[in-house]
Design a protein around this motif. Structure first.
Motif, short mmCIF file in Angstrom:
data_model
loop_
_atom_site.label_atom_id
_atom_site.label_comp_id
_atom_site.label_asym_id
_atom_site.label_seq_id
_atom_site.Cartn_x
_atom_site.Cartn_y
_atom_site.Cartn_z
N GLY A 154 3.85 15.92 10.13
CA GLY A 154 4.88 15.00 10.58
C GLY A 154 4.51 13.54 10.58
N VAL A 155 3.33 13.20 10.06
CA VAL A 155 2.95 11.78 9.98
C VAL A 155 3.88 11.08 9.00
CG1 VAL A 155 1.12 10.16 9.35
CG2 VAL A 155 0.56 12.27 10.58
N SER A 156 4.47 9.99 9.42
CA SER A 156 5.45 9.29 8.60
C SER A 156 4.79 8.24 7.71
CB SER A 156 6.50 8.62 9.49
OG SER A 156 5.88 7.65 10.32
N GLY A 157 5.54 7.75 6.74
CA GLY A 157 5.07 6.67 5.89
C GLY A 157 4.20 7.11 4.72
N LEU A 158 4.00 8.42 4.54
CA LEU A 158 3.16 8.91 3.46
C LEU A 158 4.02 9.24 2.24
CD1 LEU A 158 0.87 11.27 5.57
CD2 LEU A 158 0.45 8.88 4.92
N THR A 159 3.36 9.30 1.08
CA THR A 159 4.08 9.55 -0.16
C THR A 159 3.33 10.57 -0.99
OG1 THR A 159 5.13 8.45 -2.05
CG2 THR A 159 2.94 7.68 -1.43
N GLY A 160 3.77 10.77 -2.23
CA GLY A 160 3.14 11.76 -3.09
C GLY A 160 2.00 11.20 -3.91
N LEU A 161 1.19 12.09 -4.46
CA LEU A 161 0.01 11.68 -5.23
C LEU A 161 0.41 10.88 -6.47
CD1 LEU A 161 -3.05 11.78 -5.66
CD2 LEU A 161 -2.73 13.97 -6.85
N THR B 266 0.83 -1.20 0.00
CA THR B 266 0.00 0.00 0.00
C THR B 266 0.87 1.25 0.00
OG1 THR B 266 -0.13 0.00 2.42
CG2 THR B 266 -1.91 -1.11 1.24
N HIS B 267 0.34 2.29 -0.65
CA HIS B 267 0.98 3.60 -0.66
C HIS B 267 -0.11 4.63 -0.36
CE1 HIS B 267 4.64 1.96 -2.58
NE2 HIS B 267 3.77 1.15 -3.18
N VAL B 268 0.19 5.57 0.51
CA VAL B 268 -0.82 6.51 0.99
C VAL B 268 -0.32 7.94 0.81
CG1 VAL B 268 -2.26 7.21 2.94
CG2 VAL B 268 -1.52 4.82 2.74
N THR B 269 -1.22 8.83 0.36
CA THR B 269 -0.89 10.24 0.30
C THR B 269 -1.90 11.05 1.09
OG1 THR B 269 -0.34 12.09 -1.18
CG2 THR B 269 -2.21 10.71 -1.82
N ASP B 270 -1.41 12.01 1.83
CA ASP B 270 -2.25 12.93 2.60
C ASP B 270 -1.38 14.13 2.96
OD1 ASP B 270 -3.78 14.30 4.62
OD2 ASP B 270 -4.97 12.47 4.84
N PRO B 271 -1.27 15.12 2.06
CA PRO B 271 -0.34 16.24 2.29
C PRO B 271 -0.51 16.96 3.63
CG PRO B 271 -1.09 16.25 0.03
CD PRO B 271 -1.90 15.22 0.73
N PRO B 272 -1.74 17.26 4.08
CA PRO B 272 -1.85 17.95 5.38
C PRO B 272 -1.26 17.13 6.52
CG PRO B 272 -3.89 18.16 4.16
CD PRO B 272 -3.06 17.16 3.42
N LEU B 273 -1.47 15.82 6.51
CA LEU B 273 -0.90 14.98 7.58
C LEU B 273 0.61 14.86 7.44
CD1 LEU B 273 -3.51 12.09 8.00
CD2 LEU B 273 -3.20 14.14 9.39
N ALA B 274 1.09 14.81 6.21
CA ALA B 274 2.55 14.77 6.01
C ALA B 274 3.19 16.03 6.56
CB ALA B 274 2.85 14.61 4.52
N GLU B 275 2.53 17.16 6.35
CA GLU B 275 3.04 18.43 6.86
C GLU B 275 3.08 18.44 8.39
OE1 GLU B 275 0.70 22.13 6.30
OE2 GLU B 275 2.39 22.73 5.06
#
Length: 374
Positions: A156-163, A145-154
């Motif tokens: 500091g939530v780890s493990g997220l990627t780009g759209l 699985t790959h997950v994107t969520d820019p507000p959460l990435a900002e």
């Protein structure tokens, strides 16, 4: 505690059980609620079909608004807060049901393509209440699985990627809220360019907000041959683009979260929030409202068969497609009727399945959300 005058969307269940102790409860269809209906109302309870803003509430005595939904884009929360009107939503109330829907749709896509649910990768757009649950189940099933969520990435939530990485996956599940402005807008996040880039060998599932996908662009892409697509949400609801509904593999009337438990959970969460606002130490319990556990008559041999035995989206899809040949008024009315008259659907976690002799299948069923008994 004074008795409150409560007006509620008629599609919210267990109103009397959860709110009867707070006052008199009246109901109306959610789309027909108007300012004239609120001139003697203290509390307004809605679902996503009612736009709650100055046009509806200005000059009324409404002091508290609750929406029995995860999303709040139909509430003008700035207006509510500026005018001292308390409000509450039900975040996560139907997230398990939407996760059930997504897995069932993926199972159907896998069967139709001669694959297994566990084959290939999944990209998830949005890591909120629904997206995180879908991710958790897929991870438990061993699916990449790959997950994107820019507000959460900002944040500091780890493990997220780009759209772009998410949209390159074999299957894409859209669970972003509808945000029209700000730093991270999601309206037409999948615009004409991104829709055109989708591959025919991909699967696209949209069960968040309809306008996250440019529906006109998606219709054109599917007419030319595009991804295997399931839409539960649509731009312009309750009107559905007839040609788009014919071209997708699964077309459902915004019912992904319509489990018995999800609806009841939303009502209970609002009742608890209203009681806190009143300073009342009383908390209605979901357990007292939910029916007994559901059972499948026989344990299917595979994970895919079990998912579709618990919920088969093809029935809902057939029913919606039967409505798209009418006039605009007829189609809008039919969309709402399908939602209002939606049959009982139980969440996977409230099914009790007899464990099989195959420990691999047992582990898969539990990872998918079922409860096994031995």
């Amino acid at each position: 505690m004074s008795s409150l005058r409560i007006l509620a969307d008629e599609n919210i269940p267990a109103l009397e059980a959860c709110f009867g102790g707070s006052g008199e409860v009246r109901t109306l269809p959610g789309r027909s609620i108007r300012k004239a209906d609120l001139l003697d109302v203290d509390v307004l309870l809605v679902r996503s079909v009612t736009r709650v803003d100055a046009d509806l509430l200005a000059g009324t005595p409404v002091r508290w608004v609750g929406t029995a939904t995860i999303g709040t884009d139909h509430l003008d929360t700035h207006f509510l807060e500026q005018h001292g009107i308390a409000w509450a939503s039900a975040p996560g109330c139907n997230a398990e049901a939407v996760a059930d829907y997504v897995l069932a749709v993926m199972a159907l896509a896998a069967i139709e393509r001669g694959q297994a649910l566990t084959d290939g990768s999944v990209g998830i757009v949005g890591f909120g209440n629904v997206g995180s649950r879908v991710h958790r189940r897929l991870q438990a099933l061993g699916i990449e699985t790959h997950v994107t969520d820019p507000p959460l990435a900002e944040q500091g939530v780890s493990g997220l990627t780009g759209l772009d990485e998410v949209l390159a996956c074999d299957r894409i599940a859209l669970h972003a809220p509808l945000i029209r402005d700000g730093r991270w807008p999601t309206e037409h996040l999948l615009d004409a360019v991104r829709v055109q880039a989708l591959r025919p060998d991909q699967v696209l599932i949209s069960a968040g907000r309809g306008a996250v996908v440019d529906n006109a662009a998606l219709r054109e892409r599917l007419e030319a041959g595009g991804p295997w697509t399931a839409l539960d949400v649509w731009e312009g609801e309750p009107l559905v683009d007839p040609q788009l509904a014919r071209n997708v593999r699964v077309a459902t009337p915004h019912i992904a979260g319509y489990s018995v438990e999800g609806k009841l959970r939303g009502t209970v969460m609002l009742a608890q929030a209203l009681n806190r606002w009143q300073g009342v130490d009383s908390h209605p319990a979901l357990e007292a409202l939910v029916p007994g556990p559901a059972k499948l008559e026989a344990l299917p041999a595979t994970l895919e068969e079990a998912l579709l035995a618990a919920y088969d989206p093809r029935r809902d899809s057939r029913q919606l497609r039967e409505t798209v040949a009418g006039s605009r008024a007829e189609r809008a009315s039919a969309f709402d009727r399908l939602r209002k008259e939606y049959p009982v659907r139980r969440e996977f976690g409230f099914h009790r399945l007899q464990g099989s002799g195959d420990p691999v299948v047992n582990r898969q069923l539990e990872a998918a959300g079922f409860t096994l008994v031995y």
